[in-house]
Design an enzyme around this catalytic site. Structure first.
Site, mmCIF file in Angstrom:
data_model
loop_
_atom_site.group_PDB
_atom_site.id
_atom_site.type_symbol
_atom_site.label_atom_id
_atom_site.label_comp_id
_atom_site.label_asym_id
_atom_site.label_seq_id
_atom_site.Cartn_x
_atom_site.Cartn_y
_atom_site.Cartn_z
ATOM 1 N N GLN A 45 0.834 -1.199 0.000
ATOM 2 C CA GLN A 45 0.000 0.000 0.000
ATOM 3 C C GLN A 45 0.872 1.254 0.000
ATOM 4 O O GLN A 45 2.006 1.239 0.496
ATOM 5 C CB GLN A 45 -0.935 -0.002 1.211
ATOM 6 C CG GLN A 45 -0.244 -0.072 2.553
ATOM 7 C CD GLN A 45 -1.213 -0.346 3.692
ATOM 8 O OE1 GLN A 45 -2.384 -0.657 3.488
ATOM 9 N NE2 GLN A 45 -0.728 -0.213 4.913
ATOM 10 N N HIS A 72 1.111 -4.645 3.047
ATOM 11 C CA HIS A 72 -0.196 -4.897 3.655
ATOM 12 C C HIS A 72 -0.285 -6.366 4.055
ATOM 13 O O HIS A 72 -0.627 -6.682 5.184
ATOM 14 C CB HIS A 72 -1.328 -4.525 2.701
ATOM 15 C CG HIS A 72 -2.681 -4.585 3.338
ATOM 16 N ND1 HIS A 72 -3.818 -4.048 2.764
ATOM 17 C CD2 HIS A 72 -3.092 -5.115 4.527
ATOM 18 C CE1 HIS A 72 -4.858 -4.256 3.569
ATOM 19 N NE2 HIS A 72 -4.438 -4.909 4.634
ATOM 20 N N PHE A 124 -1.471 -5.386 14.091
ATOM 21 C CA PHE A 124 -1.576 -5.508 12.632
ATOM 22 C C PHE A 124 -1.012 -6.847 12.173
ATOM 23 O O PHE A 124 -1.647 -7.599 11.424
ATOM 24 C CB PHE A 124 -0.824 -4.344 11.996
ATOM 25 C CG PHE A 124 -0.876 -4.271 10.492
ATOM 26 C CD1 PHE A 124 -1.887 -4.879 9.749
ATOM 27 C CD2 PHE A 124 0.105 -3.578 9.791
ATOM 28 C CE1 PHE A 124 -1.928 -4.796 8.362
ATOM 29 C CE2 PHE A 124 0.083 -3.479 8.416
ATOM 30 C CZ PHE A 124 -0.928 -4.092 7.698
ATOM 31 N N HIS A 127 -3.157 -9.778 13.165
ATOM 32 C CA HIS A 127 -4.319 -9.907 12.278
ATOM 33 C C HIS A 127 -3.936 -10.596 10.971
ATOM 34 O O HIS A 127 -4.648 -11.496 10.503
ATOM 35 C CB HIS A 127 -4.900 -8.519 11.985
ATOM 36 C CG HIS A 127 -5.881 -8.505 10.859
ATOM 37 N ND1 HIS A 127 -7.200 -8.898 11.000
ATOM 38 C CD2 HIS A 127 -5.732 -8.174 9.544
ATOM 39 C CE1 HIS A 127 -7.816 -8.794 9.839
ATOM 40 N NE2 HIS A 127 -6.952 -8.362 8.937
ATOM 41 N N GLU A 128 -2.813 -10.187 10.382
ATOM 42 C CA GLU A 128 -2.398 -10.756 9.109
ATOM 43 C C GLU A 128 -2.083 -12.246 9.240
ATOM 44 O O GLU A 128 -2.425 -13.036 8.360
ATOM 45 C CB GLU A 128 -1.191 -9.995 8.552
ATOM 46 C CG GLU A 128 -1.512 -8.589 8.084
ATOM 47 C CD GLU A 128 -2.543 -8.577 6.963
ATOM 48 O OE1 GLU A 128 -2.373 -9.323 5.987
ATOM 49 O OE2 GLU A 128 -3.534 -7.818 7.065
ATOM 50 N N LYS A 131 -5.573 -14.219 10.170
ATOM 51 C CA LYS A 131 -6.549 -14.266 9.066
ATOM 52 C C LYS A 131 -5.995 -14.955 7.827
ATOM 53 O O LYS A 131 -6.681 -15.768 7.202
ATOM 54 C CB LYS A 131 -7.011 -12.862 8.701
ATOM 55 C CG LYS A 131 -8.064 -12.840 7.592
ATOM 56 C CD LYS A 131 -8.579 -11.440 7.308
ATOM 57 C CE LYS A 131 -9.630 -11.469 6.202
ATOM 58 N NZ LYS A 131 -10.168 -10.106 5.905
ATOM 59 N N HIS A 132 -4.770 -14.646 7.467
ATOM 60 C CA HIS A 132 -4.210 -15.126 6.201
ATOM 61 C C HIS A 132 -3.105 -16.174 6.381
ATOM 62 O O HIS A 132 -3.099 -17.203 5.709
ATOM 63 C CB HIS A 132 -3.661 -13.947 5.393
ATOM 64 C CG HIS A 132 -4.669 -12.891 5.089
ATOM 65 N ND1 HIS A 132 -5.684 -13.075 4.180
ATOM 66 C CD2 HIS A 132 -4.824 -11.625 5.574
ATOM 67 C CE1 HIS A 132 -6.421 -11.975 4.110
ATOM 68 N NE2 HIS A 132 -5.919 -11.083 4.946
#
Length: 241
Positions: A45, A72, A124, A127-128, A131-132
């Site tokens: 980003q 990101h 952050f 979360h990454e 989730k991924h």
């Protein structure tokens, strides 16, 4: 007697099915190249576009990031355009700070958080991963996931490829096809550009998607482009100096 035979046949069939499925699952787990996804989107980003929007931004606790693309995420995807997420259903492999010892300083530079309130990045990154990253954990363990992502940031060198083509973050507008061509000339693969809008409604370069093969070893041509908001024919490259 017929009832007993029927029950016995049913039980035998059930056992065969269970054994077959167990063998199939075991076979799958033995092959790290056979993940539950087909490829990755590596997404970067532009901080100028992130901050110059109606949502705004907050600089991380480490200070204002450099005028450069930042990470990101690295997102597993399927060839049909869908994607897995939150794959650690039993919370057996949650984000663990100890797994990224030695990487944190680089991550604060290359993968800073811009969300509010100001943070140190761990929320952050957590979360990454949750989730991924958990969806590719049979190929990349937690440390490898972050290492590979940092590797692709350096390897992509997006800003340099754009500047080599005369495209600078100076608030000017550039043709989208020129931005795409500059990145493709530099990396040999076609990117996908996502735009957002600044407070005046200008279409600005926000995110760049590149595709990575499922073993996270190389950039590839994207099997399918993402569903993110496409850019208009020209795009503003927002200054962040």
């Amino acid at each position: 007697m017929k009832l007993v035979r029927s029950c016995s046949a049913f039980i035998i069939s059930l056992v065969i099915i269970v054994v077959y499925e167990a063998r199939a699952d075991h076979s799958l787990s033995r092959k790290p190249d056979r993940g539950y996804y087909d490829f990755f989107y590596f997404v970067q980003q532009w901080p100028g576009a992130y901050c110059d929007s109606k949502w705004g931004c907050c600089f991380p606790k480490t200070g204002k990031p450099a005028e450069d693309f930042s990470i990101h995420g690295l997102w597993p995807n399927f060839n049909d355009g869908s994607y897995p997420q939150n794959c650690d259903h039993f919370n057996r492999n949650p984000f663990d700070k100890s797994k990224i010892i030695g990487l944190t300083k680089r991550m604060q530079v290359e993968w800073p958080t811009l969300s509010c309130p100001s943070g140190d990045g761990f929320k952050f990154w957590s979360h990454e991963w949750n989730k991924h990253g958990t969806c590719s954990a049979n190929v990349l363990n937690q440390r490898s996931f972050f290492q590979k992502t940092l590797h692709f940031k350096i390897k992509s060198n997006l800003l340099q490829h754009l500047m080599d083509a005369g495209i600078y973050p100076n608030d000017e507008f550039y043709r989208v096809e020129d931005v795409e061509a500059a990145i493709e000339d530099g990396l040999g693969v076609r990117p996908y550009l996502e735009c957002n809008f600044d407070k005046e409604g200008n279409n600005q370069l926000f995110q760049v998607y590149l595709c990575v093969n499922k073993l996270a070893k190389a950039f590839i041509q994207c099997p399918v482009m993402p569903h993110a908001r496409r850019c208009a024919s020209s795009v503003q490259f927002q200054s962040f100096s």
